[in-house]
Design a protein around this motif. Structure first.
Motif, PDB file in Angstrom:
ATOM      1  N   LEU A  42       0.834  -1.203   0.000  1.00  0.00           N
ATOM      2  CA  LEU A  42       0.000   0.000   0.000  1.00  0.00           C
ATOM      3  C   LEU A  42       0.872   1.257   0.000  1.00  0.00           C
ATOM      4  O   LEU A  42       1.962   1.255   0.586  1.00  0.00           O
ATOM      5  CB  LEU A  42      -0.887   0.028   1.249  1.00  0.00           C
ATOM      6  N   PRO A  43       0.402   2.345  -0.597  1.00  0.00           N
ATOM      7  CA  PRO A  43       1.089   3.633  -0.466  1.00  0.00           C
ATOM      8  C   PRO A  43       0.904   4.169   0.948  1.00  0.00           C
ATOM      9  O   PRO A  43       0.012   3.729   1.681  1.00  0.00           O
ATOM     10  CB  PRO A  43       0.392   4.509  -1.509  1.00  0.00           C
ATOM     11  N   PRO A  44       1.743   5.137   1.371  1.00  0.00           N
ATOM     12  CA  PRO A  44       1.722   5.609   2.772  1.00  0.00           C
ATOM     13  C   PRO A  44       0.355   6.048   3.279  1.00  0.00           C
ATOM     14  O   PRO A  44      -0.022   5.735   4.412  1.00  0.00           O
ATOM     15  CB  PRO A  44       2.711   6.782   2.753  1.00  0.00           C
ATOM     16  N   GLU A  45      -0.408   6.770   2.453  1.00  0.00           N
ATOM     17  CA  GLU A  45      -1.693   7.271   2.940  1.00  0.00           C
ATOM     18  C   GLU A  45      -2.675   6.135   3.218  1.00  0.00           C
ATOM     19  O   GLU A  45      -3.505   6.213   4.134  1.00  0.00           O
ATOM     20  CB  GLU A  45      -2.295   8.274   1.949  1.00  0.00           C
ATOM     21  N   GLU A  46      -2.578   5.042   2.444  1.00  0.00           N
ATOM     22  CA  GLU A  46      -3.464   3.897   2.681  1.00  0.00           C
ATOM     23  C   GLU A  46      -3.003   3.083   3.879  1.00  0.00           C
ATOM     24  O   GLU A  46      -3.812   2.462   4.570  1.00  0.00           O
ATOM     25  CB  GLU A  46      -3.557   3.042   1.425  1.00  0.00           C
ATOM     26  N   VAL A  47      -1.680   3.069   4.132  1.00  0.00           N
ATOM     27  CA  VAL A  47      -1.172   2.432   5.351  1.00  0.00           C
ATOM     28  C   VAL A  47      -1.742   3.137   6.568  1.00  0.00           C
ATOM     29  O   VAL A  47      -2.201   2.506   7.524  1.00  0.00           O
ATOM     30  CB  VAL A  47       0.368   2.446   5.382  1.00  0.00           C
ATOM     31  N   ALA A  48      -1.725   4.467   6.541  1.00  0.00           N
ATOM     32  CA  ALA A  48      -2.253   5.248   7.656  1.00  0.00           C
ATOM     33  C   ALA A  48      -3.727   4.942   7.901  1.00  0.00           C
ATOM     34  O   ALA A  48      -4.168   4.767   9.046  1.00  0.00           O
ATOM     35  CB  ALA A  48      -2.057   6.743   7.388  1.00  0.00           C
ATOM     36  N   ALA A  49      -4.491   4.828   6.812  1.00  0.00           N
ATOM     37  CA  ALA A  49      -5.925   4.531   6.951  1.00  0.00           C
ATOM     38  C   ALA A  49      -6.130   3.136   7.531  1.00  0.00           C
ATOM     39  O   ALA A  49      -7.007   2.926   8.370  1.00  0.00           O
ATOM     40  CB  ALA A  49      -6.606   4.659   5.592  1.00  0.00           C
ATOM     41  N   LEU A  50      -5.304   2.178   7.086  1.00  0.00           N
ATOM     42  CA  LEU A  50      -5.427   0.795   7.577  1.00  0.00           C
ATOM     43  C   LEU A  50      -5.091   0.710   9.050  1.00  0.00           C
ATOM     44  O   LEU A  50      -5.825   0.071   9.822  1.00  0.00           O
ATOM     45  CB  LEU A  50      -4.517  -0.118   6.767  1.00  0.00           C
ATOM     46  N   VAL A  51      -3.998   1.364   9.457  1.00  0.00           N
ATOM     47  CA  VAL A  51      -3.607   1.331  10.868  1.00  0.00           C
ATOM     48  C   VAL A  51      -4.687   1.978  11.735  1.00  0.00           C
ATOM     49  O   VAL A  51      -5.039   1.456  12.803  1.00  0.00           O
ATOM     50  CB  VAL A  51      -2.243   2.044  11.067  1.00  0.00           C
ATOM     51  N   SER A  52      -5.224   3.097  11.276  1.00  0.00           N
ATOM     52  CA  SER A  52      -6.277   3.771  12.039  1.00  0.00           C
ATOM     53  C   SER A  52      -7.498   2.857  12.211  1.00  0.00           C
ATOM     54  O   SER A  52      -8.102   2.795  13.291  1.00  0.00           O
ATOM     55  CB  SER A  52      -6.691   5.066  11.335  1.00  0.00           C
ATOM     56  N   LYS A  53      -7.831   2.135  11.142  1.00  0.00           N
ATOM     57  CA  LYS A  53      -8.991   1.238  11.199  1.00  0.00           C
ATOM     58  C   LYS A  53      -8.728   0.077  12.165  1.00  0.00           C
ATOM     59  O   LYS A  53      -9.588  -0.274  12.980  1.00  0.00           O
ATOM     60  CB  LYS A  53      -9.273   0.693   9.804  1.00  0.00           C
ATOM     61  N   ILE A  54      -7.522  -0.512  12.067  1.00  0.00           N
ATOM     62  CA  ILE A  54      -7.192  -1.655  12.925  1.00  0.00           C
ATOM     63  C   ILE A  54      -7.183  -1.256  14.389  1.00  0.00           C
ATOM     64  O   ILE A  54      -7.686  -1.952  15.272  1.00  0.00           O
ATOM     65  CB  ILE A  54      -5.814  -2.240  12.533  1.00  0.00           C
ATOM     66  N   GLN A  55      -6.579  -0.084  14.665  1.00  0.00           N
ATOM     67  CA  GLN A  55      -6.418   0.358  16.050  1.00  0.00           C
ATOM     68  C   GLN A  55      -7.639   1.109  16.580  1.00  0.00           C
ATOM     69  O   GLN A  55      -7.671   1.478  17.748  1.00  0.00           O
ATOM     70  CB  GLN A  55      -5.175   1.270  16.162  1.00  0.00           C
ATOM     71  N   GLY A  56      -8.621   1.352  15.693  1.00  0.00           N
ATOM     72  CA  GLY A  56      -9.817   2.037  16.128  1.00  0.00           C
ATOM     73  C   GLY A  56      -9.611   3.507  16.417  1.00  0.00           C
ATOM     74  O   GLY A  56     -10.265   4.102  17.288  1.00  0.00           O
ATOM     75  N   VAL A  57      -8.638   4.117  15.667  1.00  0.00           N
ATOM     76  CA  VAL A  57      -8.357   5.537  15.893  1.00  0.00           C
ATOM     77  C   VAL A  57      -9.427   6.388  15.213  1.00  0.00           C
ATOM     78  O   VAL A  57      -9.775   6.116  14.067  1.00  0.00           O
ATOM     79  CB  VAL A  57      -6.952   5.883  15.320  1.00  0.00           C
TER      80      VAL A  57
END
Length: 228
Positions: free
Chosen positions: A213-228
Motif C-alpha cells: 500500500l502507499p503511505p496514505e493507505e497504510v495510515a488509513a489501515l492502521v487507524s482502522k485496525i487500532q480504532g483511531v
C-alpha cells in the motif's frame, strides 16, 4: 499470534516506460555498480521520515521493517542510524532491520558485531528468508537476533504439504528455544494462519492481512485496525 503491528518497507523502481520494476531486478544491479549505499541510505531516510509523518498524524506507534544489503552492514551503520533516529525524534524500537543468511555469511564476525551494536540501542534485528541459505545452527545461536522469519517457500504448502509442515514446526520450536520471535512470510489464507497459530508462531505477514500500500493507505489501515 501477538498483537505487534509492523509495516514492511518495500521499494520499487517506477520506470517511465516499463512501469514498476521489482527489487529482485534492480537491487543486484545497484550492488554491482556501488549504488546500493546511496540507495540504501535513501530508503532508510525516506522510511524514517514517513514514520515521523505518521507520528505527527498521531497514529499509534508501529514498527517499520527495512531490509539491509551486504554493503550497508559496516562499522559506521550504528552511528548513522542513531543519527537518523535522533533527527526524526523516533525511538529505536520503531525500527526493525532485516538481514539474510547469505548476507551474514559474507563476513560473519563483522556482521555479528555490527548487529550486536544495533540491537543494544533497542532496534529489532530479524533474520529474513530463514532456511534458504547456508548458515549453521551453531552460528545462528550466536547471532543477536530478535525475530526469525519463516520463508514464504515453506508457508506456501501449509497446512497440506507434509515437508513444509515439518520444517515450519521445527523452525518455530527452535526459535522458541533460542528466545526468538517467529514471523511467517507470505500468509495468504485462513488455513495457513490457523496452522501457524496452532504451531505457536507469533507473527505473520502477507496478503491475508494487506497487500502493498502507499503511505496514505497504510495510515488509513492502521487507524482502522487500532480504532483511531
Amino acid at each position: 499470534m501477538a498483537a505487534w503491528w509492523a509495516a514492511k518497507v518495500l521499494v520499487r523502481w517506477k520506470h517511465p516506460l516499463k512501469g514498476l520494476i521489482s527489487p529482485d531486478v534492480f537491487i543486484p544491479l545497484a550492488e554491482e555498480t556501488g549504488l546500493i549505499l546511496p540507495l540504501g541510505n535513501w530508503i532508510l531516510r525516506t522510511a524514517l521520515a514517513q514514520a515521523r509523518s505518521w507520528k505527527d498524524q498521531q497514529l499509534p506507534d508501529f514498527t517499520l521493517a527495512i531490509n539491509l544489503s551486504t554493503a550497508q552492514l559496516n562499522a559506521g551503520l550504528p552511528r548513522q542510524i542513531a543519527a537518523m533516529l535522533r533527527s526524526y525524534e523516533l525511538a529505536p524500537g520503531r525500527l526493525e532491520l532485516e538481514v539474510t543468511e547469505t548476507l551474514l555469511m559474507t563476513a560473519p564476525e563483522e556482521s555479528t558485531r555490527v548487529l550486536g551494536e544495533l540491537k543494544k540501542t533497542g532496534i529489532r534485528i530479524a533474520l529474513d528468508d530463514f532456511g534458504t541459505g547456508y548458515s549453521s545452527l551453531a552460528y545462528l545461536s550466536r547471532l543477536p537476533l530478535d525475530v526469525l522469519k519463516i520463508d514464504k517457500s515453506f508457508v506456501d504448502g501449509l497446512p497440506d504439504r507434509q515437508d513444509d509442515v515439518v520444517i515450519a514446526r521445527l523452525i518455530i520450536r527452535m526459535a522458541a528455544q533460542l528466545g526468538m520471535i517467529t514471523l511467517a512470510e507470505g500468509v495468504e489464507n485462513e488455513a495457513q494462519l490457523r496452522f501457524l497459530k496452532e504451531a505457536g508462531c507469533h507473527l505473520m505477514q502477507g496478503y491475508l492481512k494487506a497487500r502493498p500500500l502507499p503511505p496514505e493507505e497504510v495510515a488509513a489501515l492502521v487507524s482502522k485496525i487500532q480504532g483511531v
